[in-house]
Design a protein around this motif. Structure first.
Motif, PDB file in Angstrom:
ATOM      1  N   ALA A 468      54.129  20.728  40.449  1.00  0.00           N
ATOM      2  CA  ALA A 468      53.574  21.442  39.311  1.00  0.00           C
ATOM      3  C   ALA A 468      53.167  22.840  39.752  1.00  0.00           C
ATOM      4  N   GLY A 469      53.506  23.837  38.924  1.00  0.00           N
ATOM      5  CA  GLY A 469      53.152  25.218  39.225  1.00  0.00           C
ATOM      6  C   GLY A 469      52.554  25.897  38.008  1.00  0.00           C
ATOM      7  N   LEU A 470      51.459  26.641  38.212  1.00  0.00           N
ATOM      8  CA  LEU A 470      50.769  27.351  37.134  1.00  0.00           C
ATOM      9  C   LEU A 470      50.429  28.752  37.618  1.00  0.00           C
ATOM     10  N   TYR A 471      50.724  29.750  36.786  1.00  0.00           N
ATOM     11  CA  TYR A 471      50.400  31.143  37.097  1.00  0.00           C
ATOM     12  C   TYR A 471      49.441  31.669  36.041  1.00  0.00           C
ATOM     13  N   LEU A 472      48.310  32.242  36.490  1.00  0.00           N
ATOM     14  CA  LEU A 472      47.268  32.758  35.598  1.00  0.00           C
ATOM     15  C   LEU A 472      47.065  34.251  35.867  1.00  0.00           C
ATOM     16  N   PRO A 473      47.538  35.106  34.969  1.00  0.00           N
ATOM     17  CA  PRO A 473      47.416  36.553  35.193  1.00  0.00           C
ATOM     18  C   PRO A 473      46.265  37.200  34.437  1.00  0.00           C
ATOM     19  N   GLY A 474      45.386  36.396  33.807  1.00  0.00           N
ATOM     20  CA  GLY A 474      44.399  36.947  32.889  1.00  0.00           C
ATOM     21  C   GLY A 474      43.509  38.017  33.503  1.00  0.00           C
ATOM     22  N   LEU A 475      43.022  37.805  34.718  1.00  0.00           N
ATOM     23  CA  LEU A 475      42.125  38.785  35.329  1.00  0.00           C
ATOM     24  C   LEU A 475      42.844  40.095  35.622  1.00  0.00           C
ATOM     25  N   ASP A 476      44.076  40.012  36.050  1.00  0.00           N
ATOM     26  CA  ASP A 476      44.842  41.229  36.311  1.00  0.00           C
ATOM     27  C   ASP A 476      45.051  42.024  35.033  1.00  0.00           C
ATOM     28  N   ILE A 477      45.341  41.332  33.929  1.00  0.00           N
ATOM     29  CA  ILE A 477      45.558  42.012  32.656  1.00  0.00           C
ATOM     30  C   ILE A 477      44.242  42.549  32.113  1.00  0.00           C
ATOM     31  N   ALA A 478      43.159  41.778  32.235  1.00  0.00           N
ATOM     32  CA  ALA A 478      41.862  42.226  31.730  1.00  0.00           C
ATOM     33  C   ALA A 478      41.363  43.464  32.469  1.00  0.00           C
ATOM     34  N   ALA A 479      41.683  43.575  33.756  1.00  0.00           N
ATOM     35  CA  ALA A 479      41.221  44.725  34.543  1.00  0.00           C
ATOM     36  C   ALA A 479      41.876  46.020  34.115  1.00  0.00           C
ATOM     37  N   ASP A 480      43.040  45.931  33.477  1.00  0.00           N
ATOM     38  CA  ASP A 480      43.767  47.119  33.050  1.00  0.00           C
ATOM     39  C   ASP A 480      43.034  47.780  31.879  1.00  0.00           C
ATOM     40  N   GLY A 481      42.383  48.884  32.146  1.00  0.00           N
ATOM     41  CA  GLY A 481      41.630  49.584  31.107  1.00  0.00           C
ATOM     42  C   GLY A 481      40.257  49.003  30.829  1.00  0.00           C
ATOM     43  N   TRP A 482      39.726  48.189  31.730  1.00  0.00           N
ATOM     44  CA  TRP A 482      38.406  47.586  31.525  1.00  0.00           C
ATOM     45  C   TRP A 482      37.328  48.672  31.446  1.00  0.00           C
ATOM     46  N   SER A 483      36.439  48.579  30.472  1.00  0.00           N
ATOM     47  CA  SER A 483      35.397  49.602  30.271  1.00  0.00           C
ATOM     48  C   SER A 483      34.002  49.005  30.233  1.00  0.00           C
ATOM     49  N   GLY A 484      33.867  47.741  30.645  1.00  0.00           N
ATOM     50  CA  GLY A 484      32.570  47.087  30.526  1.00  0.00           C
ATOM     51  C   GLY A 484      31.691  47.156  31.760  1.00  0.00           C
ATOM     52  N   GLY A 485      32.122  47.854  32.807  1.00  0.00           N
ATOM     53  CA  GLY A 485      31.307  47.968  34.004  1.00  0.00           C
ATOM     54  C   GLY A 485      31.638  46.898  35.033  1.00  0.00           C
ATOM     55  N   ASP A 486      31.259  47.176  36.291  1.00  0.00           N
ATOM     56  CA  ASP A 486      31.596  46.279  37.396  1.00  0.00           C
ATOM     57  C   ASP A 486      30.857  44.953  37.313  1.00  0.00           C
ATOM     58  N   VAL A 487      29.603  44.984  36.884  1.00  0.00           N
ATOM     59  CA  VAL A 487      28.820  43.744  36.828  1.00  0.00           C
ATOM     60  C   VAL A 487      29.425  42.782  35.805  1.00  0.00           C
ATOM     61  N   ALA A 488      29.789  43.324  34.653  1.00  0.00           N
ATOM     62  CA  ALA A 488      30.373  42.476  33.616  1.00  0.00           C
ATOM     63  C   ALA A 488      31.722  41.921  34.059  1.00  0.00           C
ATOM     64  N   PHE A 489      32.507  42.741  34.785  1.00  0.00           N
ATOM     65  CA  PHE A 489      33.798  42.225  35.236  1.00  0.00           C
ATOM     66  C   PHE A 489      33.613  41.177  36.324  1.00  0.00           C
ATOM     67  N   ALA A 490      32.611  41.365  37.189  1.00  0.00           N
ATOM     68  CA  ALA A 490      32.332  40.344  38.202  1.00  0.00           C
ATOM     69  C   ALA A 490      31.963  39.019  37.540  1.00  0.00           C
ATOM     70  N   ASP A 491      31.224  39.088  36.424  1.00  0.00           N
ATOM     71  CA  ASP A 491      30.881  37.869  35.694  1.00  0.00           C
ATOM     72  C   ASP A 491      32.139  37.223  35.104  1.00  0.00           C
ATOM     73  N   LEU A 492      33.077  38.070  34.653  1.00  0.00           N
ATOM     74  CA  LEU A 492      34.333  37.559  34.109  1.00  0.00           C
ATOM     75  C   LEU A 492      35.154  36.884  35.217  1.00  0.00           C
ATOM     76  N   VAL A 493      35.193  37.492  36.396  1.00  0.00           N
ATOM     77  CA  VAL A 493      35.913  36.889  37.523  1.00  0.00           C
ATOM     78  C   VAL A 493      35.330  35.520  37.841  1.00  0.00           C
ATOM     79  N   ARG A 494      34.001  35.433  37.891  1.00  0.00           N
ATOM     80  CA  ARG A 494      33.353  34.149  38.200  1.00  0.00           C
ATOM     81  C   ARG A 494      33.703  33.105  37.135  1.00  0.00           C
ATOM     82  N   ALA A 495      33.681  33.505  35.869  1.00  0.00           N
ATOM     83  CA  ALA A 495      33.953  32.558  34.794  1.00  0.00           C
ATOM     84  C   ALA A 495      35.397  32.048  34.845  1.00  0.00           C
TER      85      ALA A 495
END
Length: 615
Positions: A468-495
């Motif tokens: 079984a193989g699964l690829y998850l690109p969500g964080l890479d796509i979300a980082a493109d043009g992210w404007s919510g600050g580093d702390v908020a993105f770190a919270d997104l990475v953790r989630a």
């Protein structure tokens, strides 16, 4: 400044030696025989060399591009149009290069007393020709690997001829320069020796080009008549894009990823070097064990210059010219490549040969979904790369086999109506971003990942796939043009990593080997990624090591755990785990059926994943 009497003497000597009787020699050498200012002579000579060299090089490149993209049968006149597109930039580049060589020759003439000016110009021209040939072969490496017969003929025959003409052009141009600034003709030589010189240059170019083309071309080994296997175990491959190595190291250290932390403690963690390549190429190498460009998945886009019928999917060194100059000027149209050109079997395709079900979700190089090109009817489920958007637009090629389509469509519809997301993540985004930006990140990045995780979890439990193989690109796509600050993105990475961690915790039943590949994606150029390998039977001394392993070794590890033989095309599994010895060694696993350069449908592969913003 040379006097008229000196010029007459040089002209007479050149005519006696035969230099003013043939072709471009007369066209170039006339500048050496006119009493003009030095700068004017150099500029006129540069323009003449640039025009002639541009004609030769543009014609050769136009033929190579048409051959590489299969245009000779469909639209052979594309070569003429491409010549017109390529002639201006190549002529300009040739002129600049010739000016550099002029400066080098003038420096030699000023510093040293040179008796044989012809030998100096020939040596510099030969060095320039060899350099041009080496650069052409290096740049054409990706195209040569494709192994198209017309392209190989163009490179094997056309390149030596083009290089020979270029060497003679540069030789005569520099000889003109030397005559102009030394007021002397070349030493006595016969016309026969000069003709022989051209044949010698041509023969040398052939001797350099043909072996190089044959050496670079990838000759795939014949597919094995059978694929012997030994009792193996179920394997699971998880790829997560857009995660920096320090982020995963920190989350593992503080215990925020308990499942991954346990797997790392009982298994092993490696780093892997990141080459300058597209994500399609890197993740295909992980799944197949074959590096790019050998696996064939090197780009997703193509260009259609104005007046050209066949889009250029294979552009070699000219991609920057089409994308950076011609497309902005409206002289070329950006177009997507609709189907992957993968020439290597993935881990799950090889695992399915024994009849066991397999599972692949959203992995690069799986559009259009096909259980196994060339080996139809094998059990399992493939959800193509970009399937969430493909299903939303009703495009074909999202799911294979077709009988699974309705169930997957229903799951996609439920995911779309799930406004709260996983753990209310959509609501938490609204606290860091504007409503428009939060909706965009949710729809482009996080909602598709939620969909892919739910498919994967459900099928892991219900069908117990062998691979079984699964690829998850969500964080890479979300980082493109992210404007919510580093702390908020770190919270997104953790989630997001926590969601993947729960998926692993729930899906380990019956699985013998797990590989998690975490790549920084577009968030970091170069650097390294992380590979976590866990085996139920043990894997080294734990997760303290930080040895490096090539990403292609991931497929070798999974195939060894599956009980499949070792392919000579693949590297050995990463050292440190208790891999069973290879029970057999074969030349290779063969290649999937070639499906051409394009396939109808797919919403132009969702406009080449929204012009490579990945949707």
């Amino acid at each position: 400044m040379a006097t008229g009497e000196e010029l007459d003497r040089v002209r007479s000597e050149l005519r006696r030696l035969g230099y003013l009787d043939h072709g471009f020699e007369r066209f170039l050498l006339q500048d050496a025989l006119k009493p003009r200012a030095a700068l004017g002579t150099v500029l006129r000579l540069t323009v003449r060399v640039a025009l002639l060299a541009g004609c030769v090089a543009a014609a050769a490149l136009a033929l190579a591009l048409v051959a590489a993209n299969g245009g000779f049968t469909a639209s052979p006149l594309d070569a003429v149009v491409l010549f017109l597109h390529l002639f201006p930039p190549i002529s300009a580049a040739a002129g600049l290069g010739f000016l550099v060589l002029c400066g080098l020759v003038l420096l030699v003439l000023r510093l040293y007393h040179v008796r044989r000016i012809e030998a100096v110009s020939l040596a510099v021209a030969a060095a320039a020709g060899v350099s041009a040939l080496v650069l052409a072969l290096v740049w054409a490496r990706e195209l040569v690997h494709e192994g198209h017969r017309p392209l190989l003929i163009v490179l094997g025959v056309g390149a030596p001829v083009a290089v020979t003409v270029l060497v003679r052009l540069i030789h005569q141009g520099l000889l003109t320069l030397a005559i102009r600034f030394t007021d002397s003709a070349p030493p006595r030589s016969s016309l026969l020796s000069r003709r022989s010189l051209g044949l010698v240059i041509l023969a040398a170019a052939f001797l350099l080009t043909v072996p190089a083309v044959l050496a670079v071309r990838r000759e795939p080994p014949p597919p094995p008549p059978t694929l012997p296997s030994s009792p193996g175990e179920r394997v699971l491959l998880l790829g997560i894009d857009g995660v920096l190595p320090e982020e995963v190291d920190y989350l593992l250290a503080v215990g925020d990823l308990p499942a991954m932390g346990r797997l790392a403690g009982e298994g092993r963690v490696w780093s892997f070097p990141r080459e300058a390549e597209s994500p399609a190429s890197r993740w295909t190498a992980v799944a197949t064990g074959i590096p790019g460009p050998d696996h064939g998945v090197t780009s997703l886009d193509s260009f259609r210059p104005l007046g050209v019928e066949t889009p250029l999917a294979r552009t070699g060194p000219l991609r920057l010219w089409w994308s950076g100059v011609e497309v902005p000027l409206g002289l070329a149209e950006y177009r997507p490549v609709l189907a992957n050109r993968r020439r290597a079997f993935t881990v799950w395709e090889l695992a399915a040969r024994g009849g066991d079900p397999v599972l692949a979700v959203n992995w690069w190089g799986t559009f259009p979904a096909d259980m196994s090109p060339g080996l139809p009817g094998l059990p399992g489920l493939v959800v193509a790369h970009g399937a969430f958007q493909l299903l939303a637009e009703g495009a074909a090629g999202a799911v294979a086999p077709d009988r699974e389509l309705k169930e997957i469509e229903n799951l996609a519809a439920r995911t779309i109506t799930n406004k709260g997301g996983a753990g209310g993540l959509e609501t938490r985004l609204a606290a860091a971003l504007s409503p428009e930006a939060a909706a965009r990140v949710w729809q482009r990045a996080l909602q598709p990942d939620l969909f892919y995780r739910e498919i994967f979890a459900e099928r892991l439990a219900s069908s117990e796939p062998r691979a079984a193989g699964l690829y998850l690109p969500g964080l890479d796509i979300a980082a493109d043009g992210w404007s919510g600050g580093d702390v908020a993105f770190a919270d997104l990475v953790r989630a997001e990593l926590s969601a993947a961690d729960r998926l692993l915790a729930d899906g380990l039943k019956g699985v013998g080997t797990v590989v998690v590949v975490l790549d920084p994606g577009r968030r970091q150029e170069g650097g390294e990624g992380r590979v976590l390998i866990w085996r139920r039977g043990g894997c080294g001394t734990g997760g303290q090591g930080r040895e490096s392993t090539p990403p292609e070794a991931v497929a070798s590890a999974l195939l060894r755990a599956l009980g499949l033989p070792q392919s000579r095309e693949l590297p050995p599994p990463p050292a440190g785990c208790a891999w069973a010895p290879a029970h057999a060694v074969i030349p290779g696993y063969g290649e999937p059926r070639q499906r051409g350069t394009s396939t109808p449908g797919g919403g132009e592969y969702l406009e080449s994943l929204r012009s490579l913003g990945y949707l």
